[in-house]
Design an enzyme around this catalytic site. Structure first.
Site, short mmCIF file in Angstrom:
data_model
loop_
_atom_site.label_atom_id
_atom_site.label_comp_id
_atom_site.label_asym_id
_atom_site.label_seq_id
_atom_site.Cartn_x
_atom_site.Cartn_y
_atom_site.Cartn_z
CG HIS A 252 93.35 58.47 -14.60
ND1 HIS A 252 94.09 59.68 -14.44
CD2 HIS A 252 92.45 58.44 -15.73
CE1 HIS A 252 93.40 60.39 -15.77
NE2 HIS A 252 92.47 59.65 -16.40
CG HIS B 188 84.72 59.68 -18.51
ND1 HIS B 188 85.56 58.47 -18.37
CD2 HIS B 188 85.69 60.92 -18.38
CE1 HIS B 188 86.89 58.86 -17.97
NE2 HIS B 188 86.87 60.21 -18.24
CG HIS C 285 94.57 58.97 -21.13
ND1 HIS C 285 94.95 58.87 -19.84
CD2 HIS C 285 93.16 59.73 -20.88
CE1 HIS C 285 94.11 59.12 -19.07
NE2 HIS C 285 93.08 59.87 -19.59
CG ASP D 188 89.89 57.95 -19.59
OD1 ASP D 188 90.42 57.90 -18.37
OD2 ASP D 188 89.74 59.08 -20.23
#
Length: 295
Positions: free
Chosen positions: A75, A259, A232, A236
């Site tokens: 973030h 991720h 969001h 990321d």
């Protein structure tokens, strides 16, 4: 364009998402060509932001070296990417970046407070030259050549509130602050209960996460925007792409990315020099586009 850092040091204290303990975060200026360097002030260990130092991507992007780890870096890095900051020291006195409200909004405000300073060295920008793709079952992340940074993200959840969401985001600092920075992380009540049972998510709450039960959002204030969930994921992705060490010019596309896939994509890009070119002195047209994006 010139490389940048921040004008002066700034700091804040927040709670770590998984350990639930207070963490002091300090951002400090660095000189030209120093890059982004994390520092565990409690251990006296520097952790340069490099793909080989990413040691875990299950619940968050985790940086590690020797016996030191710093979790949930994405973030803050997303905001650093959006602000075009090339050189920065990020110090924490524990193993997590504070979660704050679960978005990048607090970090944008912190960087606004710090101010941006130009350095006497040309900015480096990574231009994608050929497509690179990572697949895992039906999930994928891909980046291909483009004259700007754009992110096309689609998510598909078996949940009545989220369902299938897609968003096409053409990067500019202004658009990032309007569309992406405020988008909070989200999780499901059943998963939160499990994570707490194994000693994780101790700092998670309705103040820093959108929490969903089987049919609804538990946060009384609801969503900040209609596409907060997919935005969001874009937040990321911008943080994970910053692990490349410089701003990127390319078209990023993802279906249910993570991720893990983003980290694999970063390493795949760097694995073949034909995939990219580092622009030290961009041609006038590209430099104008970059100046406009980071204005």
């Amino acid at each position: 364009m010139k490389q940048t850092t921040i004008n002066h040091s700034v700091e804040l204290v927040g709670i770590g998402l998984h350990k639930g303990v207070p963490v002091k975060l300090v951002l400090e200026p660095l000189g030209e060509n120093q890059g982004i360097v994390f520092y565990r002030s409690d251990l006296g260990v520097n952790l340069p932001l490099k793909p080989e130092n990413i040691v875990d991507t299950k619940m968050a992007t985790v940086l590690g070296k020797d016996n030191a780890r710093i979790s949930t870096i994405e973030h803050l890095l997303s905001a650093v990417h959006a602000y075009g900051i090339d050189n920065l020291k990020i110090s924490v006195d524990n193993e997590e970046i504070p979660i704050m409200d679960g978005s990048a909004l607090t970090y944008c405000m912190l960087l606004d407070e710090a101010g941006i300073k130009e350095l006497d060295a040309p900015k480096k920008v990574m231009e994608i030259k050929q497509a690179v793709e990572i697949r895992e079952s039906d999930k994928f992340v891909k980046i291909e050549p483009d004259s700007q940074l754009s992110l096309n993200f689609t998510i598909d959840f078996n949940h009545p509130v989220i369902a299938k969401q897609a968003h096409h985001f053409v990067f500019s600092k202004t658009a990032y602050k309007e569309q992406v920075a405020k988008a909070r992380t989200f999780g499901f009540l059943q998963e939160v209960n499990y994570l707490r049972s194994i000693g994780l998510a101790k700092g998670g709450s309705l103040n820093n996460c959108i929490v969903l039960d089987e049919n609804s959002i538990l946060n009384k204030e609801g969503l900040r925007c209609e596409k907060e969930f997919v935005c969001h994921k874009i937040l990321d992705a911008m943080g994970d792409l910053m692990v490349l060490g410089m701003p990127v010019m390319g078209k990023y596309t993802s279906f249910s990315g993570s991720h893990k896939l983003n980290s694999m994509l970063v390493k795949a890009i760097l694995a073949d020099a034909k995939n990219y070119e580092v622009l030290i002195a961009a041609d006038p047209a590209k430099e104008f586009a970059l100046q406009k994006a980071f204005a």
